[in-house]
Design a protein around this motif. Structure first.
Motif, mmCIF file in Angstrom:
data_model
loop_
_atom_site.group_PDB
_atom_site.id
_atom_site.type_symbol
_atom_site.label_atom_id
_atom_site.label_comp_id
_atom_site.label_asym_id
_atom_site.label_seq_id
_atom_site.Cartn_x
_atom_site.Cartn_y
_atom_site.Cartn_z
ATOM 1 N N ALA A 223 0.820 -1.205 0.000
ATOM 2 C CA ALA A 223 0.000 0.000 0.000
ATOM 3 C C ALA A 223 0.859 1.262 0.000
ATOM 4 C CB ALA A 223 -0.927 -0.008 1.218
ATOM 5 N N PHE A 224 1.893 1.292 0.847
ATOM 6 C CA PHE A 224 2.755 2.464 0.910
ATOM 7 C C PHE A 224 3.568 2.636 -0.373
ATOM 8 C CE2 PHE A 224 2.453 1.886 5.674
ATOM 9 C CZ PHE A 224 1.672 3.008 5.869
ATOM 10 N N ALA A 225 3.978 1.526 -0.972
ATOM 11 C CA ALA A 225 4.695 1.613 -2.242
ATOM 12 C C ALA A 225 3.799 2.201 -3.324
ATOM 13 C CB ALA A 225 5.202 0.234 -2.658
ATOM 14 N N LEU A 226 2.533 1.823 -3.325
ATOM 15 C CA LEU A 226 1.571 2.358 -4.287
ATOM 16 C C LEU A 226 1.416 3.869 -4.102
ATOM 17 C CD1 LEU A 226 -0.607 1.597 -6.472
ATOM 18 C CD2 LEU A 226 -2.225 1.407 -4.570
ATOM 19 N N ALA A 227 1.301 4.297 -2.838
ATOM 20 C CA ALA A 227 1.134 5.722 -2.555
ATOM 21 C C ALA A 227 2.390 6.511 -2.913
ATOM 22 C CB ALA A 227 0.781 5.922 -1.083
ATOM 23 N N ALA A 228 3.565 5.940 -2.659
ATOM 24 C CA ALA A 228 4.812 6.632 -3.003
ATOM 25 C C ALA A 228 4.939 6.776 -4.514
ATOM 26 C CB ALA A 228 6.000 5.880 -2.423
ATOM 27 N N ALA A 229 4.581 5.737 -5.241
ATOM 28 C CA ALA A 229 4.657 5.789 -6.705
ATOM 29 C C ALA A 229 3.692 6.815 -7.272
ATOM 30 C CB ALA A 229 4.368 4.414 -7.293
ATOM 31 N N ALA A 230 2.566 7.033 -6.587
ATOM 32 C CA ALA A 230 1.570 7.994 -7.047
ATOM 33 C C ALA A 230 1.871 9.414 -6.579
ATOM 34 C CB ALA A 230 0.177 7.577 -6.564
ATOM 35 N N GLY A 231 2.911 9.587 -5.748
ATOM 36 C CA GLY A 231 3.264 10.916 -5.272
ATOM 37 C C GLY A 231 2.537 11.354 -4.029
ATOM 38 N N GLU A 232 1.801 10.452 -3.398
ATOM 39 C CA GLU A 232 1.093 10.817 -2.171
ATOM 40 C C GLU A 232 2.032 10.804 -0.967
ATOM 41 O OE1 GLU A 232 -2.968 9.590 0.303
ATOM 42 O OE2 GLU A 232 -2.400 8.427 -1.467
ATOM 43 N N LEU A 233 3.111 10.060 -1.079
ATOM 44 C CA LEU A 233 4.145 10.007 -0.052
ATOM 45 C C LEU A 233 5.475 10.404 -0.663
ATOM 46 C CD1 LEU A 233 3.407 6.555 1.659
ATOM 47 C CD2 LEU A 233 2.983 8.808 2.632
ATOM 48 N N ASP A 234 6.320 11.098 0.116
ATOM 49 C CA ASP A 234 7.690 11.355 -0.335
ATOM 50 C C ASP A 234 8.467 10.046 -0.376
ATOM 51 O OD1 ASP A 234 7.351 14.086 -0.647
ATOM 52 O OD2 ASP A 234 7.813 14.490 1.447
ATOM 53 N N THR A 235 8.370 9.297 0.712
ATOM 54 C CA THR A 235 9.011 7.987 0.789
ATOM 55 C C THR A 235 8.093 7.054 1.564
ATOM 56 O OG1 THR A 235 10.171 8.602 2.830
ATOM 57 C CG2 THR A 235 11.372 8.879 0.746
#
Length: 202
Positions: free
Chosen positions: A133-145
């Motif tokens: 889930a966090f990898a998906l959000a990082a790839a979408a730009g919702e997370l810096d890392t």
């Protein structure tokens, strides 16, 4: 001659025993998982249970192994509202005595293995699902890392367990929001981080 592994009667009795043990665990907690209690609940002889599980701890482990884990299975963007929905569901489930019993049994089983004990498969599954889930959000730009998934799982779920099992209280939405906001360096949708800026956790 039919082997125990392929004997349909043995398979049916095993399923009945597991179902009975899960029901007892949900209603009365781990202490109810004894050969005598499970035999009475399942309508089988104690010898039948001994053939499958010589030790009640082995039966408890298998009951926990077969229990389903619906949480964090299908991440969706934006991730923050999805996380809130998943944690809300988990918190509401943990407020139910049956689910609380399962959670306590998991903790007791892991603790009994000592410092070198391996995490239960449910814990491993949650960690893996959150990592995706966090990898998906990082790839979408919702997370810096993306955060460390094991630490993130502890940060997100630990307060829910404390609130529901130790404080015996409902989990308010503001607690869910607080743990989600603090678990990762979130970005506002559509906004890039300022040059040289660092995200604040907590």
């Amino acid at each position: 001659m039919t082997s125990p592994a392929t004997d349909p009667r043995a398979a049916r009795s095993r399923e009945a025993i597991l179902a009975a043990a899960l029901d007892l665990l949900a209603r009365e907690g781990p202490g109810a998982i004894t050969h005598q209690r499970v035999a009475q609940q399942a309508g089988v002889g104690r010898a039948t249970i001994y053939r499958h599980w010589a030790d009640p701890e082995d039966l408890l482990r298998d009951v926990l192994y077969t229990a389903k884990l619906p949480f964090f299975a299908t991440p969706a963007l934006p991730l923050r509202p999805w996380l809130h929905t998943e944690l809300r569901q988990l918190a509401d489930e943990l407020a139910l005595p049956a689910v609380a019993s399962l959670a306590i049994a998991l903790m007791e089983q892991t603790r009994s293995g000592g410092a070198g004990a391996s995490p239960h498969r449910h814990v491993t599954a949650i960690t893996e699902r959150l990592a995706a889930a966090f990898a998906l959000a990082a790839a979408a730009g919702e997370l810096d890392t993306a955060p460390d998934p094991a630490l993130a799982a502890a940060h997100l779920i630990g307060p829910l367990l404390y609130r529901t099992t130790l404080q015996a209280a409902a989990v308010p939405d503001r607690l869910l929001t607080a743990v989600i906001d603090a678990v990762a360096p979130w970005r506002q949708p559509g906004l890039a981080p300022a040059p040289g800026a660092t995200a604040q956790a907590g």
